[in-house]
Design a protein around this motif. Structure first.
Motif, short mmCIF file in Angstrom:
data_model
loop_
_atom_site.label_atom_id
_atom_site.label_comp_id
_atom_site.label_asym_id
_atom_site.label_seq_id
_atom_site.Cartn_x
_atom_site.Cartn_y
_atom_site.Cartn_z
N ARG A 326 0.84 -1.21 0.00
CA ARG A 326 0.00 0.00 0.00
C ARG A 326 0.87 1.25 0.00
N GLU A 329 -0.81 4.61 -1.13
CA GLU A 329 -1.76 5.10 -0.12
C GLU A 329 -1.02 5.73 1.06
N LYS A 330 0.03 5.09 1.53
CA LYS A 330 0.79 5.62 2.67
C LYS A 330 1.49 6.92 2.32
N GLU A 332 0.66 9.12 0.00
CA GLU A 332 -0.33 10.20 -0.13
C GLU A 332 -0.77 10.70 1.23
N LEU A 333 -1.02 9.75 2.16
CA LEU A 333 -1.42 10.13 3.52
C LEU A 333 -0.33 10.94 4.20
N ARG A 336 -0.07 14.51 2.67
CA ARG A 336 -1.11 15.41 3.17
C ARG A 336 -0.78 15.89 4.58
N ALA A 358 -4.10 1.83 8.29
CA ALA A 358 -4.83 2.41 7.15
C ALA A 358 -5.50 3.72 7.55
N ASN A 359 -5.27 4.75 6.74
CA ASN A 359 -5.92 6.06 6.90
C ASN A 359 -5.66 6.72 8.24
N ARG A 360 -4.52 6.42 8.84
CA ARG A 360 -4.20 7.03 10.13
C ARG A 360 -2.74 7.47 10.16
#
Length: 365
Positions: A326, A329-330, A332-333, A336, A358-360
C-alpha cells in the motif's frame, strides 16, 4: 558500329580507372594503417554531468594502463581494442564502452556510466543499485546524491556481489536445483537396499521343510522349531533393515524440504529487495519525495518481512512506514500530513510519525 564499340570501350576504361584508383587507395590506406602509431588518447564520459562523477578520466587512464601498459607510440595494429573494451567494462559502474582509433592515430574511448538509483550502505555492504537492478561496488572517493538505504537489513546476496539482480537469483536457483537433484540421487541406494530386503523377506516366506521318509516325529518337530526360529530371526532382521532404510529416506526427505524452504525464502528475499527498488523508484519520480527523503532505514521483522523507516529532510522525526505494501496510499497520507498546517507547525515536536495503519497518522514524542 564503330560508335557503339567506342562507347563500350569508354565505359570499360572508365570502370578500369575507378578500380585502379580504389586499389591504389586501399593499398595506401593499408600502408598507412600498418605504419600508424597511437598519437594520443581522448576520453569522453558521455553522461558525467547528468549522473555525477562515478567515472573520471584519470580512472579511465588507469584502466587503460592496466590493460595495455603502454599505449602512446604503439602501433595501432598491435592494439587489441576488443580486449581494451572488455577490461574497462569489468568495472561495474561502466555501463557501455567503445574504443576506436581515428585516421590521425588518436585513441578515442567513449564511456557511458551506469545511473545509480540508490546506495546500499548496511553492515558490510557499500553498493550502488540501478533501476534495472544492477549492483556494483561504490567507487572510492566518489559520491552520488541518491537515497541511502541503511539499517540492520540483510540483502539476499553477498557484500561483494556485482551484476544483475535477476541473474544472481537465477544462478542461486540453479544451484539449489542441482542440490535437490543430488539429494534425490542420494535416495537410490536406499531403493536398492529396499528391493534387496523385500526379496530377502520373500525368501523367508518360501522357506519350507519336508519330513523325510524314515525321519522320526521328534526329529522332524525339532527341525520345524529350528526353521521357525530362523524365520523369526530373519523377520527381525528384515524389520530392522526396513526401519534403517526408512530413517535414511526420512533424512534425505528432510534435507530436500530444508532446501526447498531455503529456495522459497531466497525467492522471497529477492522479491523484497525488488520491492525496495520499486519503492525507491516511486520516491525518485516524485518531486516532493525526491527532495524530502534523504535516508531509508531497512530492517527485517520477526516474520522475515522487510520493513522500512523514512528519514525526511525537514523535521526531527522518523516515519514508520512498515512493510512495502500500500505504498501509494501511505505516501499520499504522509504527504497530506506534511503539507498540512498541523504537520508543518509541529514537525519538530515528534520523534516518530507512524503510517502503518490504514488512513491514520499516529505521532508520538
Amino acid at each position: 558500329m564503330r560508335t557503339k564499340w567506342a562507347k563500350y570501350a569508354g565505359i570499360i576504361l572508365l570502370w578500369g580507372g575507378v578500380g585502379a584508383t580504389l586499389l591504389c587507395a586501399s593499398r595506401r590506406v593499408a600502408r598507412h594503417d600498418a605504419d600508424l602509431r597511437i598519437s594520443g588518447v581522448e576520453i569522453e564520459i558521455l553522461d558525467s554531468t547528468a549522473h555525477g562523477q562515478l567515472v573520471t578520466r584519470e580512472m579511465v587512464r588507469g584502466w587503460i594502463a592496466a590493460s595495455e601498459k603502454r599505449v602512446e607510440g604503439r602501433l595501432v595494429s598491435e592494439l587489441d581494442l576488443g580486449k581494451l573494451e572488455r577490461d574497462i567494462a569489468r568495472n561495474g559502474f561502466v555501463g557501455r564502452v567503445r574504443a576506436s582509433v581515428d585516421y590521425s592515430g588518436r585513441l578515442r574511448v567513449d564511456i557511458r556510466q551506469r545511473s545509480p538509483l540508490m546506495r546500499l550502505l548496511v553492515d558490510g555492504y557499500n553498493l550502488y543499485v540501478t533501476e534495472e537492478g544492477h549492483l556494483f561496488p561504490a567507487p572510492r572517493s566518489t559520491s552520488i546524491y541518491v537515497p541511502v538505504v541503511t539499517g540492520g537489513y540483510r540483502p539476499p546476496f553477498e557484500p561483494g556481489c556485482e551484476g544483475r539482480l535477476d541473474e544472481r537469483l537465477r544462478m542461486e536457483i540453479e544451484k539449489s536445483e542441482r542440490r535437490l537433484a543430488e539429494l534425490e540421487t542420494g535416495k537410490y541406494p536406499f531403493y536398492r537396499r529396499e528391493r534387496k530386503n523385500i526379496e530377502y523377506n520373500r525368501e523367508t516366506r518360501r522357506m519350507r521343510i519336508r519330513k523325510a521318509l524314515l525321519e522320526s516325529r521328534e526329529h522332524f518337530r525339532g527341525r520345524v522349531e529350528e526353521l521357525r526360529a530362523e524365520k523369526r530371526d530373519r523377520r527381525r532382521r528384515y524389520r530392522y533393515e526396513q526401519q534403517q532404510i526408512q530413517l535414511g529416506m526420512n533424512r534425505v526427505e528432510a534435507k530436500c524440504r530444508e532446501e526447498l524452504a531455503r529456495q522459497k525464502k531466497l525467492e522471497k528475499n529477492y522479491q523484497d529487495f525488488s520491492k525496495l527498488i520499486t519503492f525507491v523508484k516511486r520516491i525518485d519520480r516524485d518531486g516532493f519525495w525526491r527532495s524530502e527523503i534523504v535516508q531509508i532505514v531497512a530492517s527485517t521483522a520477526h516474520s522475515g518481512a522487510l520493513e522500512v523507516e523514512l528519514v525526511p529532510r525537514s523535521g526531527r522525526y522518523t516515519v514508520r512506514f512498515g512493510r512495502l505494501e500500500r505504498e501509494e496510499e501511505k505516501l499520499e497520507l504522509l504527504e497530506r500530513f506534511c503539507r498540512s498546517d498541523f504537520g508543518s507547525a509541529h514537525r519538530d515536536d515528534w520523534r516518530t510519525v507512524d503510517v502503518r495503519l490504514a488512513n491514520r497518522v499516529i505521532c508520538s514524542n
